[in-house]
Each structure stands twice: as C-alpha cells, then as structure tokens.
Design a protein around this motif. Structure first.
Motif, PDB file in Angstrom:
ATOM      1  N   VAL A  25       0.849  -1.191   0.000  1.00 44.58           N
ATOM      2  CA  VAL A  25       0.000   0.000   0.000  1.00 44.58           C
ATOM      3  C   VAL A  25       0.884   1.240   0.000  1.00 44.58           C
ATOM      4  N   LEU A  26       0.735   2.057  -1.038  1.00 42.84           N
ATOM      5  CA  LEU A  26       1.532   3.276  -1.178  1.00 42.84           C
ATOM      6  C   LEU A  26       0.822   4.495  -0.611  1.00 42.84           C
ATOM      7  N   ALA A  27      -0.494   4.500  -0.681  1.00 44.22           N
ATOM      8  CA  ALA A  27      -1.283   5.622  -0.155  1.00 44.22           C
ATOM      9  C   ALA A  27      -2.734   5.188  -0.043  1.00 44.22           C
ATOM     10  N   ALA A  28      -3.440   5.800   0.877  1.00 45.06           N
ATOM     11  CA  ALA A  28      -4.873   5.555   1.045  1.00 45.06           C
ATOM     12  C   ALA A  28      -5.550   6.900   1.260  1.00 45.06           C
ATOM     13  N   HIS A  29      -6.523   7.219   0.410  1.00 48.46           N
ATOM     14  CA  HIS A  29      -7.203   8.518   0.456  1.00 48.46           C
ATOM     15  C   HIS A  29      -8.691   8.292   0.708  1.00 48.46           C
ATOM     16  N   ARG A  30      -9.143   8.725   1.866  1.00 50.19           N
ATOM     17  CA  ARG A  30     -10.581   8.661   2.144  1.00 50.19           C
ATOM     18  C   ARG A  30     -11.290   9.768   1.383  1.00 50.19           C
ATOM     19  N   TRP A  31     -12.509   9.491   0.903  1.00 50.31           N
ATOM     20  CA  TRP A  31     -13.193  10.457   0.041  1.00 50.31           C
ATOM     21  C   TRP A  31     -13.376  11.803   0.733  1.00 50.31           C
ATOM     22  N   SER A  32     -13.643  11.792   2.028  1.00 50.14           N
ATOM     23  CA  SER A  32     -13.903  13.041   2.756  1.00 50.14           C
ATOM     24  C   SER A  32     -12.631  13.832   3.031  1.00 50.14           C
ATOM     25  N   GLU A  33     -11.470  13.256   2.727  1.00 53.13           N
ATOM     26  CA  GLU A  33     -10.199  13.930   2.967  1.00 53.13           C
ATOM     27  C   GLU A  33      -9.519  14.364   1.669  1.00 53.13           C
ATOM     28  N   LEU A  34     -10.215  14.192   0.543  1.00 57.16           N
ATOM     29  CA  LEU A  34      -9.672  14.636  -0.736  1.00 57.16           C
ATOM     30  C   LEU A  34      -9.678  16.157  -0.813  1.00 57.16           C
ATOM     31  N   ASP A  35      -8.970  16.705  -1.790  1.00 58.59           N
ATOM     32  CA  ASP A  35      -8.998  18.154  -1.978  1.00 58.59           C
ATOM     33  C   ASP A  35     -10.408  18.581  -2.397  1.00 58.59           C
ATOM     34  N   PRO A  36     -10.789  19.848  -2.179  1.00 62.03           N
ATOM     35  CA  PRO A  36     -12.177  20.275  -2.427  1.00 62.03           C
ATOM     36  C   PRO A  36     -12.672  20.006  -3.843  1.00 62.03           C
ATOM     37  N   GLY A  37     -11.821  20.199  -4.839  1.00 62.87           N
ATOM     38  CA  GLY A  37     -12.244  19.973  -6.222  1.00 62.87           C
ATOM     39  C   GLY A  37     -12.589  18.521  -6.486  1.00 62.87           C
ATOM     40  N   ALA A  38     -11.771  17.597  -5.968  1.00 60.40           N
ATOM     41  CA  ALA A  38     -12.037  16.167  -6.155  1.00 60.40           C
ATOM     42  C   ALA A  38     -13.196  15.710  -5.279  1.00 60.40           C
ATOM     43  N   ARG A  39     -13.266  16.235  -4.062  1.00 57.86           N
ATOM     44  CA  ARG A  39     -14.338  15.827  -3.135  1.00 57.86           C
ATOM     45  C   ARG A  39     -15.713  16.216  -3.660  1.00 57.86           C
ATOM     46  N   ALA A  40     -15.772  17.276  -4.438  1.00 52.65           N
ATOM     47  CA  ALA A  40     -17.060  17.723  -4.979  1.00 52.65           C
ATOM     48  C   ALA A  40     -17.696  16.684  -5.896  1.00 52.65           C
ATOM     49  N   TYR A  41     -16.867  15.819  -6.511  1.00 53.70           N
ATOM     50  CA  TYR A  41     -17.418  14.777  -7.386  1.00 53.70           C
ATOM     51  C   TYR A  41     -18.363  13.845  -6.637  1.00 53.70           C
ATOM     52  N   SER A  42     -18.168  13.701  -5.333  1.00 55.15           N
ATOM     53  CA  SER A  42     -18.999  12.774  -4.565  1.00 55.15           C
ATOM     54  C   SER A  42     -20.473  13.178  -4.599  1.00 55.15           C
ATOM     55  N   VAL A  43     -20.739  14.465  -4.782  1.00 54.11           N
ATOM     56  CA  VAL A  43     -22.114  14.946  -4.879  1.00 54.11           C
ATOM     57  C   VAL A  43     -22.485  15.265  -6.324  1.00 54.11           C
ATOM     58  N   ILE A  44     -21.545  15.848  -7.063  1.00 55.79           N
ATOM     59  CA  ILE A  44     -21.851  16.298  -8.428  1.00 55.79           C
ATOM     60  C   ILE A  44     -22.186  15.123  -9.340  1.00 55.79           C
ATOM     61  N   TYR A  45     -21.444  14.020  -9.235  1.00 56.45           N
ATOM     62  CA  TYR A  45     -21.704  12.868 -10.116  1.00 56.45           C
ATOM     63  C   TYR A  45     -23.102  12.286  -9.884  1.00 56.45           C
ATOM     64  N   PRO A  46     -23.464  11.908  -8.653  1.00 50.07           N
ATOM     65  CA  PRO A  46     -24.818  11.349  -8.479  1.00 50.07           C
ATOM     66  C   PRO A  46     -25.926  12.369  -8.694  1.00 50.07           C
ATOM     67  N   LEU A  47     -25.622  13.656  -8.504  1.00 50.55           N
ATOM     68  CA  LEU A  47     -26.623  14.680  -8.791  1.00 50.55           C
ATOM     69  C   LEU A  47     -26.895  14.742 -10.285  1.00 50.55           C
ATOM     70  N   HIS A  48     -25.842  14.614 -11.086  1.00 49.75           N
ATOM     71  CA  HIS A  48     -25.994  14.682 -12.545  1.00 49.75           C
ATOM     72  C   HIS A  48     -26.692  13.438 -13.088  1.00 49.75           C
ATOM     73  N   THR A  49     -26.347  12.277 -12.561  1.00 51.54           N
ATOM     74  CA  THR A  49     -26.919  11.030 -13.072  1.00 51.54           C
ATOM     75  C   THR A  49     -28.291  10.731 -12.489  1.00 51.54           C
ATOM     76  N   GLY A  50     -28.680  11.471 -11.446  1.00 49.47           N
ATOM     77  CA  GLY A  50     -29.980  11.229 -10.825  1.00 49.47           C
ATOM     78  C   GLY A  50     -29.949  10.193  -9.722  1.00 49.47           C
ATOM     79  N   GLU A  51     -28.758   9.677  -9.383  1.00 51.06           N
ATOM     80  CA  GLU A  51     -28.664   8.648  -8.347  1.00 51.06           C
ATOM     81  C   GLU A  51     -28.714   9.239  -6.948  1.00 51.06           C
TER      82      GLU A  51
END
Length: 358
Positions: A299-325
C-alpha cells in the motif's frame, strides 16, 4: 434598462443560441434519453449483465488480468467493475489496441460477450453525450457549451425581467400559436433556467478536469495526487502478488468496504488503484482510493473520500446529482424532464427565430 443595452443582450442571446444552442439541446436531449435507455439496454442484453447467483472464483481478477494481458498486451489499461449484486456480471473496460467492455461470469471467469466503445445504441449515445465522439477533445467543448448556457440564462433573464410582475409568466393563447410559443419559451426559460443549470454545470464539471483543479486552487488547499512508485528493490523481488490478494489488502484498510473499481494503468510504472464504496460516501462508485505497488502489492497511499482536496471531493455529490442517483427515482425523473425542457427551449428558440425571419 436602456433600449440600446437591451438590444445588445437580445443580439447576444440570439446568436449564441443559433451557434451553440443546437448542440447544447442535443446533449441535453441525449441525457434524458440515456436515463430511459440504460435499463432498456440491460434488459435487451441480459446475457451480458446478468448471471446465475453463485460464489465468485477465488482468483477471478488475476485470472482475467492474465488472460486480457495476453490478448491486448502490456500497453492496455484495464478497469474492473466488480459485481455489486449476486446476479451481476464482472465488467472490464479495456483501453488499448481495442476500446470497449468485456463481460465475464464471476463464478468461473468465462466470457459472456464484449462490446466496442461505440457498439450499440446506448454506448454510441453515451459517447456523444459525454464527449461529442471526440474523446478528450470533446470535453472542453462541453465546458464551452455550459458557459454558453450560463450566458443564455443571464441574457434570457435580462430580456424577460418584467416591469409588471403580474404579467411575468402570462401565457397568451388568443393571439396565435407563435405568440403562445414565445410566451412559453420566455416564461419557461425564466422559471426553469436555474434548475436546468444544475445538470448542465454538473456535466461540465465532470467532463473537464481543469474545473475541479480550479476549485482546489481557489480553496488554497493542496491537490490530492496519486503516489509515485518508490524505487525500492524489495518491491520487485519475487513473484508478483496476485490481483485478488491486492484487493483484499486494499479493503482491509477500510474495514472490508465493497469495491467500486479496480484500475490497472497501461504504464507499468504507475500504481494500481482500488476504489472503495464507503457507507457515508454519496458517490455510487466510491471515491475513497487505495494505491498499491503493481508488483508487490504494498500500500503506497490511502485517500478517504472526505479527505480529498475540495475539487475532487465535490465529485462525490456532483456525479450522483448529474446522473440522478442522488435522491433516487424522483431526482432521476426530474433530471430527465430538465433535459427535455432544455431541448425544448433550444428547439423553440430556433423555430421562433426562423418564423420571424421569414
């Protein structure tokens, strides 16, 4: 507002709609169509997506990796989508000498079938919707369409802004169909414009990565980057660790969380990425990542979604919002209706211009 300024907004709104309004309307219409077409595609091609429930082979991923590596060579990138239900197939997206998806039975790694990147109605329409059939070149163009929509929205609101609010959304039916269509176009755009902006802007955010990088830069926080492979001799000694064992190591660091994707890069000098779906992550595919050495599995690195940088973390909401999920069936239906509404606004605007021109 002065008449000169209003004429300027009218010209900008009209010519921007005539040049970019049609492709924008097509992309929006395809987004609505894809929401309906996806379950139909799964039903029509059930032999690719469904299997009889049963335990998966213990060496499933490694067996498939070796087989596809022998077929496509070391320069192919492989993305494994593991089954999420007992009757789902294993899907592997291939990017290399051949681009497409291979469907396999997780019980014995037997191939169920394969489809090219543009093969089938759903795949073809998705590629038009997501990249205009231009791969990476099409993604900044989608961002340009989103910017055009913002200008159209602002211009439309400026032109609509009423002097008397009682008549802000009046639909005139006794002065002919053309006037009724004009009122519908004008009032519908003002009423739904901001809502339509959500799928438009979220789609642009997903398509063009510089937007998320800009968000992170503006936040002042450092970007979350994949690790580089360390040049340690111990990592390349002995036989390589099997892919299934690597995935177990990745899951162990997150209490056995289910796997979203396993991504094997085409370049041998890059780490393997395992994406995990944590219970508190709104992204349906998971944004938490474990990066492993491609030979030793360390294991070289482990990144929890809530600890990503703001731009990457935004995908957690933007993607399912766009797809309707995000929000379930109600959001999916709303997104589909908004796509149809944007297509209707684009089509009605062009039709009104054509009729008045004649």
């Amino acid at each position: 507002m002065g008449s000169r300024l209003r004429r300027g907004w009218l010209r900008l709104h009209r010519w921007l709609a005539l040049t970019l309004g049609l492709p924008l309307a097509v992309v929006a219409l395809l987004g609505a169509v894809l929401l309906v077409l996806k379950p139909i595609d799964h039903w029509r091609h059930a032999e690719l997506f469904s299997v009889a429930p049963g335990p998966a082979a213990s060496d499933l991923l490694e067996r498939v990796r070796q087989r596809l590596g022998a077929e496509f060579g070391p320069g192919a990138a492989l993305t494994f989508r593991l089954p999420r239900l007992a009757d789902e197939s294993l899907r592997v997206a291939v990017r290399g000498p051949w681009d497409g998806t291979i469907y396999l039975d997780p019980r014995d790694a037997s191939e169920l079938g394969r489809r090219g990147e543009h093969e089938g109605a759903f795949n073809l329409l998705f590629e038009i919707h997501s990249a205009l059939l231009l791969n990476e070149t099409g993604k900044p163009l989608l961002a340009l369409l989103a910017l055009a929509y913002l200008v159209l929205l602002i211009g439309g609101l400026v032109l609509w802004w009423p002097k008397r609010w009682r008549r802000a959304l009046v639909l005139t039916l006794d002065r002919g169909a053309l006037r009724a269509l004009f009122d519908l176009h004008r009032g519908g755009g003002a009423l739904l414009g901001l809502l339509i902006g959500v799928p438009v802007l979220s789609g642009a955010y997903m398509a063009w990565r510089p937007l998320s990088q800009a968000v992170t830069t503006l936040s002042g926080q450092p970007s979350t980057a994949p690790p580089r492979l360390p040049g340690l001799a111990a990592d390349v000694q002995g036989p390589p660790l099997e892919l299934d064992a690597m995935v177990k190591l990745a899951r162990a660091g997150f209490a056995g969380a289910p796997v979203g994707y396993v991504q094997l890069p085409a370049h041998p000098g890059k780490p393997i990425r395992v994406r995990l779906r944590l219970a508190d992550d709104p992204h349906p595919n998971g944004l938490s990542s474990v990066w492993l050495h491609p030979h030793s599995g360390r294991v070289l690195a482990a990144h929890r979604w809530s600890e990503l940088d703001p731009g990457a973390r935004a995908y957690s909401v933007i993607y399912p919002l766009h797809t309707g999920e995000l929000g379930g069936l109600g959001t999916t239906v709303l997104n589909g209706l908004l796509g149809l509404a944007l297509a209707g606004l684009g089509g009605s605007g062009i039709y009104l211009w054509w009729k008045r021109r004649g």
